[in-house]
Design a protein around this motif. Structure first.
Motif, PDB file in Angstrom:
ATOM      1  N   UNK A  95      -0.244  -4.741   6.167  1.00  0.00           N
ATOM      2  CA  UNK A  95       0.018  -5.011   7.579  1.00  0.00           C
ATOM      3  C   UNK A  95       1.397  -4.552   8.027  1.00  0.00           C
ATOM      4  N   UNK A  96       2.012  -3.645   7.286  1.00  0.00           N
ATOM      5  CA  UNK A  96       3.336  -3.162   7.638  1.00  0.00           C
ATOM      6  C   UNK A  96       4.413  -3.984   6.970  1.00  0.00           C
ATOM      7  N   UNK A 114       1.030   4.329  13.668  1.00  0.00           N
ATOM      8  CA  UNK A 114       0.804   3.825  12.320  1.00  0.00           C
ATOM      9  C   UNK A 114       2.035   4.086  11.476  1.00  0.00           C
ATOM     10  N   UNK A 115       2.648   3.017  11.041  1.00  0.00           N
ATOM     11  CA  UNK A 115       3.819   3.140  10.193  1.00  0.00           C
ATOM     12  C   UNK A 115       3.383   3.141   8.736  1.00  0.00           C
ATOM     13  N   UNK A 152      10.936  -0.200   4.042  1.00  0.00           N
ATOM     14  CA  UNK A 152       9.506   0.075   3.964  1.00  0.00           C
ATOM     15  C   UNK A 152       8.861  -0.544   2.724  1.00  0.00           C
ATOM     16  N   UNK A 153       9.493  -1.532   2.154  1.00  0.00           N
ATOM     17  CA  UNK A 153       8.935  -2.367   1.092  1.00  0.00           C
ATOM     18  C   UNK A 153       9.314  -3.805   1.393  1.00  0.00           C
ATOM     19  N   UNK A 154       8.447  -4.743   1.179  1.00  0.00           N
ATOM     20  CA  UNK A 154       7.077  -4.605   0.684  1.00  0.00           C
ATOM     21  C   UNK A 154       6.148  -4.941   1.841  1.00  0.00           C
ATOM     22  N   UNK A 155       4.995  -4.251   1.997  1.00  0.00           N
ATOM     23  CA  UNK A 155       4.134  -4.583   3.132  1.00  0.00           C
ATOM     24  C   UNK A 155       3.545  -5.983   3.045  1.00  0.00           C
ATOM     25  N   UNK A 156       3.584  -6.711   4.159  1.00  0.00           N
ATOM     26  CA  UNK A 156       2.781  -7.925   4.267  1.00  0.00           C
ATOM     27  C   UNK A 156       1.320  -7.512   4.217  1.00  0.00           C
ATOM     28  N   UNK A 157       0.419  -8.484   4.010  1.00  0.00           N
ATOM     29  CA  UNK A 157      -0.975  -8.074   3.865  1.00  0.00           C
ATOM     30  C   UNK A 157      -1.937  -9.186   4.239  1.00  0.00           C
TER      31      UNK A 157
END
Length: 441
Positions: free
Chosen positions: A336-337, A32-33, A288-293
């Protein structure tokens, strides 16, 4: 958090989670990232002079090569030697349609166009669009298509498909078109009738998807933004970064949801009946920005782009700011990372024959990052659901798309239930459609 408040500094960690695959007695190790789940860790934005470019070079699969399937499942090639297969649709009789498609010719000027072309070629996308839909038929049910037929041609970067009665819709890069489909037909006749124009132009995001409402009266269409964060001017973003609703009877359409940078996959959640989509978020403010979702979509909802991300986290690059819009930005349901390029989306169906751990939830095809170090995505994951909502960490279903040299042997895009208990995955770098199923007993 006030809009003027500084972003909290947080230390990102990698958490190893061991998940038990329920019902099959197998254990899978999941990494898990930061940037996964309903409450992802979000670091402070970090913009560099030059963006991080870390795309996996496209090399294709070696002979007999294939992805790695989760314990309790197997994977085989349903069809090979396709031309950039992007999206999938299964007809009521079990025939499988694949949109063989790529971006329209780009008209980025000067050095920007040269860089974009070089990047696309390295990523495996720098090939002309086949502009067609191919029909694949597995008559004997062995999980391999024996025949393929040209179903529709002379399209314009086709992507989404939907059948309502005898009306077959194709979402081209610039318009929604309608054909007449007769049950069992292996080819559409004619050039189709344009139903409505869709925002086109430069096509920073060219893919357009379409899904019909459960009663068939409405169609929902995705349109991505024409930029990262509006840097080309917001005038060209009119009608973009949105999901449109179209009334089939009248042809009238309206904006259903906005502020979605690049929505792609669409599906109806089986328990609640809500529309869900998967969205590619913005780049160039850190690995680490921005997570897809993935998120349920509210009628009239605004999801932040370009002024904010993950709810009300302000993006200071966008000027002038719009605190009025940021104040009402909705927080997505599930991250979703970061930079995973999550595209495909399909809820598990009641007829799935995969292990119990994959019975309730969401399959997602992650095409893979370009703006992240280390790379992320390049796999198919499953988000478990309970009572219509995500209920735990993601589980890997297909991996191995990157080889030991971190080259892309394949890149998953569209995912769809095949109606026979398995899952089909379009791989546009491997030019293959993979079928994931339970092994024979």
């Amino acid at each position: 958090m006030p809009l003027s408040a500084p972003y909290p500094a947080r230390t990102l960690t990698l958490v190893l989670v061991t998940a038990t695959l329920l019902g099959c007695g197998e254990t899978a190790q999941l990494q898990r990232e930061a940037g996964y789940g309903p409450t992802p860790t979000l670091p402070a934005p970090h913009k560099t002079l030059l963006p991080t470019v870390n795309v996996a070079p496209a090399v294709g699969w070696p002979e007999a090569g294939k992805p790695i399937a989760a314990p309790g499942t197997q994977v085989q090639a349903f069809a090979r030697d396709l031309d950039h297969p992007r999206w999938l649709y299964v007809l009521p009789n079990g025939d499988v349609l694949v949109a063989e498609s790529n971006a329209p010719k780009r008209d980025f000027p000067g050095i920007k166009g040269w860089i974009a072309g070089l990047f696309m070629k390295k990523a495996g996308a720098g090939v002309p669009s086949a502009d067609r839909i191919t029909l694949l038929r597995d008559a004997d049910g062995d999980g391999v298509a024996e025949t393929r037929t040209l179903f529709a041609e002379h399209l314009h970067s086709p992507f989404g498909m939907a059948l309502v009665g005898e009306d077959f819709y194709v979402a081209n890069a610039d318009a929604l078109v309608r054909f007449t489909y007769r049950p069992g037909a292996t080819r559409l006749e004619g050039q189709g009738t344009k139903v409505t124009d869709l925002p086109a132009g430069i096509n920073h995001h060219w893919t357009k998807n379409v899904i019909a409402s459960r009663d068939g009266q409405k169609l929902y269409l995705t349109v991505g933004s024409n930029s990262n964060v509006g840097e080309n001017g917001l005038d060209i973003e009119q009608g973009r970064a949105a999901i449109w609703e179209l009334d089939r009877a009248s042809g009238q359409k309206r904006l259903f949801a906005t502020g979605l940078r690049n929505p792609n996959g669409l599906d109806w959640e089986p328990t609640t009946g809500k529309l869900w989509t998967v969205v590619n978020e913005r780049d160039e403010i850190g690995s680490d920005l921005v997570p897809d979702y993935a998120t349920s979509v509210q009628d009239g909802g605004f999801y932040g782009w370009p002024y904010s991300y993950w709810g009300q986290h302000l993006d200071s690059r966008v000027q002038p700011p719009r605190p009025d819009l940021v104040a009402k930005a909705l927080t997505p349901d599930y991250a979703l990372g970061s930079h995973t390029a999550s595209l495909g989306l399909a809820f598990a169906r009641a007829d799935t024959r995969l292990p119990e751990a994959f019975h309730q939830g969401l399959f997602i095809g992650q095409h893979g990052s370009w703006n992240r170090d280390p790379k992320s995505g390049y796999k198919v994951i499953f988000v478990p659901f309970r009572d219509g909502k995500p209920s735990g960490p993601p589980r890997d279903l297909l991996t191995g798309f990157l080889n030991a040299k971190e080259e892309a042997q394949g890149r998953p895009v569209g995912v769809v239930n095949d109606g026979r208990g398995g899952l089909l995955v379009a791989d546009d770098v491997g030019n293959t459609i993979w079928r994931v199923s339970a092994p024979p007993r």
